[in-house]
Design an enzyme around this catalytic site. Structure first.
Site, short mmCIF file in Angstrom:
data_model
loop_
_atom_site.label_atom_id
_atom_site.label_comp_id
_atom_site.label_asym_id
_atom_site.label_seq_id
_atom_site.Cartn_x
_atom_site.Cartn_y
_atom_site.Cartn_z
N SER A 62 -4.36 -8.17 -8.21
CA SER A 62 -3.56 -7.25 -9.03
C SER A 62 -2.43 -8.82 -9.85
O SER A 62 -2.40 -10.39 -9.19
CB SER A 62 -2.94 -6.82 -8.72
N1 SAH Z 1 -4.86 -5.10 -2.86
C1 SAH Z 1 -5.72 -5.96 -3.48
C2 SAH Z 1 -6.61 -6.11 -4.81
C3 SAH Z 1 -7.06 -4.57 -4.38
S1 SAH Z 1 -8.57 -5.36 -6.06
C4 SAH Z 1 -5.09 -7.09 -3.05
O1 SAH Z 1 -4.04 -8.09 -3.13
O2 SAH Z 1 -6.10 -8.58 -3.45
C5 SAH Z 1 -9.27 -3.26 -4.81
C6 SAH Z 1 -10.24 -3.51 -3.87
O3 SAH Z 1 -10.07 -1.63 -3.33
C7 SAH Z 1 -11.78 -3.82 -4.04
O4 SAH Z 1 -11.41 -4.81 -2.71
C8 SAH Z 1 -12.16 -2.69 -3.11
O5 SAH Z 1 -13.73 -2.67 -2.97
C9 SAH Z 1 -11.04 -1.82 -2.54
N2 SAH Z 1 -11.75 -0.09 -2.44
C10 SAH Z 1 -12.55 0.46 -3.41
N3 SAH Z 1 -13.23 2.01 -3.56
C11 SAH Z 1 -12.36 1.80 -1.96
C12 SAH Z 1 -12.68 2.70 -1.12
N4 SAH Z 1 -12.77 3.68 -1.10
N5 SAH Z 1 -11.76 2.41 0.44
C13 SAH Z 1 -11.24 1.21 0.20
N6 SAH Z 1 -11.27 0.25 -0.31
C14 SAH Z 1 -12.06 0.58 -1.15
#
Ligand code: SAH
Length: 217
Positions: A62
């Site tokens: 993000s």
């Molecule tokens: N917080 C992260 C950015 C997240 S992007 C950072 O600081 O880099 C969103 C993430 O959520 C992705 O890696 C995606 O694979 C994950 N995601 C999506 N659905 C999910 C779920 N049901 N459980 C766990 N992770 C999930």
């Protein structure tokens, strides 16, 4: 001070403190976490830009301001026990780790196995010993270690997953983007005696939360 630390100070001054984030613990955490270690090396020169960056598998790290804004809205204290859904690169988890300090801890769930593995390795290498990365579907939360003092979801949900609300301790907050696949509303849901209170933070755009209580794919 190294060059990256200087860039981070600038990032906090220009993009975060100048907007509406003022919690000193959050600003300190944003200055402390080496963001450049969480972005692909090919994008190093853009590590501190005012935008999200791709981290592989179609996922993103993000924008710095959004990380700070979400963290501030969780109203965390040192020693808190926090759940993150969507570990991605591990950057947000590292920021949370700094805010809760060595007495606190973070459980961060990631559904893409390759990302869970690399984030876990990176966080361990950087010494974030109070973060545990768990591979799985975070829409169900992580009931084994509930209740939490705060829950953050960094992927966009069609509706608020009920298990996450159930795993909030009293007075704890869930910060989550909710809405359609192109645009969402960032909300804070606070658990109070006998109910929950919902507050709008801002409009936002995240990658989809995929799972049993999220999007199908
Ligand atoms: N917080 C992260 C950015 C997240 S992007 C950072 O600081 O880099 C969103 C993430 O959520 C992705 O890696 C995606 O694979 C994950 N995601 C999506 N659905 C999910 C779920 N049901 N459980 C766990 N992770 C999930």
């Amino acid at each position: 001070m190294d060059e990256f630390a200087r860039e981070r100070r600038q990032m906090v001054a220009d993009q975060i403190a100048r907007r509406d984030v003022s919690d000193p613990r959050v600003l300190d955490a944003m200055r402390a976490v080496p963001r450049h270690r969480f972005v692909p090396s090919s994008l190093l020169s853009q590590a501190h830009g005012d935008f999200p960056l791709p981290v592989g598998d179609g996922q993103t790290i993000s924008q710095p301001y959004i990380v700070a804004l979400m963290t501030e809205n969780m109203h965390l204290s040192p020693g808190d026990h926090v759940l993150e859904i969507g570990c991605g690169s591990g950057y947000q988890a590292a920021v949370l780790s700094e805010v809760v300090g060595p007495q606190g801890d973070i459980v961060s769930i990631e559904r893409v196995p390759a990302l869970a593995r690399s984030a876990g390795e990176r966080l361990a290498e950087l010494g974030y010993d109070n973060v545990t990365v768990v591979e799985g579907d975070g829409t169900k939360g992580h009931p084994g270690e509930a209740p939490y003092d705060g829950i953050i979801v960094t992927a966009a949900a069609p509706t608020v997953p009920e298990p996450l609300v159930e795993q909030l301790g009293e007075g704890a907050r869930l910060v989550i983007p909710v809405g359609g696949s192109w645009f969402q509303e960032l909300v804070a849901i606070e658990r109070e005696k006998g109910g929950v209170r919902k507050r709008h933070i801002c409009g936002c755009r995240f990658v989809p939360l995929i799972g049993e209580h999220g999007w199908e794919r």
